[in-house]
Design an enzyme around this catalytic site. Structure first.
Site, short mmCIF file in Angstrom:
data_model
loop_
_atom_site.label_atom_id
_atom_site.label_comp_id
_atom_site.label_asym_id
_atom_site.label_seq_id
_atom_site.Cartn_x
_atom_site.Cartn_y
_atom_site.Cartn_z
N HIS A 1 11.86 45.06 -37.66
CA HIS A 1 12.18 45.79 -36.47
C HIS A 1 11.61 47.20 -36.61
O HIS A 1 12.02 48.14 -37.28
CB HIS A 1 13.45 45.90 -36.27
CG HIS A 1 14.07 46.34 -34.83
ND1 HIS A 1 14.35 45.30 -33.85
CD2 HIS A 1 13.93 47.52 -34.27
CE1 HIS A 1 14.56 45.93 -32.71
NE2 HIS A 1 14.47 47.41 -33.03
N ASN B 1 15.58 57.41 -29.29
CA ASN B 1 17.00 58.14 -28.57
C ASN B 1 18.02 58.19 -29.72
O ASN B 1 19.21 58.36 -29.25
CB ASN B 1 17.34 56.61 -27.57
CG ASN B 1 16.40 56.76 -26.59
OD1 ASN B 1 15.96 57.85 -25.91
ND2 ASN B 1 16.13 55.59 -26.18
N ASP C 1 13.51 50.42 -37.85
CA ASP C 1 13.94 50.95 -36.50
C ASP C 1 12.94 52.22 -36.26
O ASP C 1 13.48 52.60 -35.37
CB ASP C 1 15.11 50.87 -36.34
CG ASP C 1 15.77 51.24 -34.84
OD1 ASP C 1 14.70 50.55 -33.94
OD2 ASP C 1 16.38 52.08 -34.17
N ARG D 1 12.65 39.94 -25.97
CA ARG D 1 13.75 40.49 -26.29
C ARG D 1 14.40 40.67 -24.93
O ARG D 1 13.79 41.16 -23.94
CB ARG D 1 13.39 42.03 -26.89
CG ARG D 1 14.50 42.90 -27.24
CD ARG D 1 14.12 44.32 -27.63
NE ARG D 1 15.18 44.77 -28.41
CZ ARG D 1 15.32 46.19 -28.68
NH1 ARG D 1 14.45 47.03 -28.15
NH2 ARG D 1 16.25 46.58 -29.66
N HIS E 1 9.00 50.03 -33.76
CA HIS E 1 8.29 50.22 -32.57
C HIS E 1 7.13 51.08 -32.83
O HIS E 1 6.95 51.78 -33.84
CB HIS E 1 8.86 50.97 -31.42
CG HIS E 1 10.51 50.37 -31.37
ND1 HIS E 1 10.94 49.30 -30.50
CD2 HIS E 1 11.64 50.81 -31.85
CE1 HIS E 1 12.12 49.04 -30.79
NE2 HIS E 1 12.62 49.86 -31.24
N HIS F 1 20.63 45.37 -34.76
CA HIS F 1 21.24 46.42 -35.01
C HIS F 1 22.71 46.18 -35.10
O HIS F 1 23.49 46.99 -34.83
CB HIS F 1 20.93 47.58 -33.95
CG HIS F 1 19.72 47.93 -33.65
ND1 HIS F 1 18.70 47.81 -34.74
CD2 HIS F 1 19.03 48.28 -32.63
CE1 HIS F 1 17.49 48.44 -34.07
NE2 HIS F 1 17.72 48.31 -33.02
#
Length: 303
Positions: free
Chosen positions: A39, A261, A256, A132, A41, A189
């Site tokens: 996971h 954020n 992650d 997702r 991005h 998560h």
């Protein structure tokens, strides 16, 4: 937490969330050969892959070159790019990474219900293997049941998995929907359960029962997101460890990166890797979580 000066952004607005720690340290833990970061991005760069006009946040650029350098430092040979809402349904940055990595990486899409079937076929051929759904209010809120079903029907012929991003409350509210999915499912998560409730919380118990169904996995990522104690995130690591003990064949792990954020405890990715032996306590579970389970789940070539 890293602190940087906000600057003008190529896509027209200043970043609205912090960047990742710019100095990840070399971890002491060495992942096994073929280990997968399940996971992460990639963001932009915004002047090449513009961010969506209606995005819920604007990230700092985190291009594929930084991601791949991080994986070399951390010891990961494979990875899974999860499409972010800041890029919406424009998958060009994701496809650019997949084209550069010779089948060692997979992708997870964001799709609208009106996506043409030939577009899904194109994405599948490029290496995408899942879609997702964000249930979080700040990312658009719970999708409509009709829309969810339409997209699941769209990807079913390709054998894609369904990725669910919820908090503990939304997990409880959506149990019937999640349990009714026939495809492979993964919960992001640790279900973002309330760490203060510990392993006796209703949401945590529901998550364990979902894992017992056989087609549902969980990502033991995001300990930094759900922790209340802060580094080294012992309160959240305890929950991840309990799930790894409960269902070692149904757990995955990811950084992650670049931690979009995160407002309280921006983690150092090397330090996150060093938490792996606390989550998966023996080499057999580490092999399952980092190599065998992602190979099966994301349709990687077996080594």
């Amino acid at each position: 937490m890293s602190v940087t000066t906000q600057v003008d952004h190529p896509s027209g607005s200043a970043p609205t969330c912090p960047p990742p720690d710019p100095n990840p340290r070399q971890p002491r833990y060495v992942p096994p050969p073929g280990a997968c970061d399940a996971h992460f991005h990639v963001f932009g760069p915004g002047d090449v892959f513009p961010y969506a006009p209606k995005r819920p946040f604007t990230p700092h650029d985190a291009p594929k070159e930084r991601l791949l350098a991080l994986h070399r430092l951390l010891g990961f040979e494979r990875g899974v790019f999860v499409q972010s809402s800041c890029h919406g349904t424009d998958h060009r940055a994701l496809l650019d990474l997949l084209a550069a990595t010779d089948g060692r990486y997979r992708g997870v899409a964001l799709l609208a219900p009106d996506t043409p079937a030939d577009e899904v076929a194109r994405l599948h051929a490029a290496g995408l293997r899942g879609v997702r759904f964000n249930f979080l209010p700040h990312l658009g809120g719970r999708p409509s049941l009709d829309g969810l079903r339409t997209v699941m029907d769209l990807v079913a012929p390709f054998g894609w998995h369904i990725e669910i991003h919820v908090t503990g409350k939304e997990l409880l509210d959506s149990l019937d929907v999640i349990a009714g999915i026939r495809a492979k499912v993964v919960i992001d998560h640790i279900g973002r359960v309330d760490v203060a409730e510990g392993t006796s919380g209703f949401a945590f118990g529901a998550l364990k029962k979902l894992l017992d169904r056989g087609n549902i996995w969980v990502k033991l990522s995001g300990v930094d997101r759900i922790s209340r104690a802060g580094p080294p995130f012992a309160d959240a690591v305890a929950l991840a460890r309990a799930l790894a003990r409960h269902a070692p064949q149904r757990v995955l792990w990811g950084t992650d990166w670049p931690h979009p954020n995160i407002s309280r405890f921006m983690p150092n990715d090397g330090e996150l890797v060093d938490l792996i032996p606390q989550i998966a306590e023996d080499t057999r579970t580490q092999q399952s979580m980092l190599v065998d389970n992602p190979t099966e789940f994301f349709d990687f070539e077996k080594t």
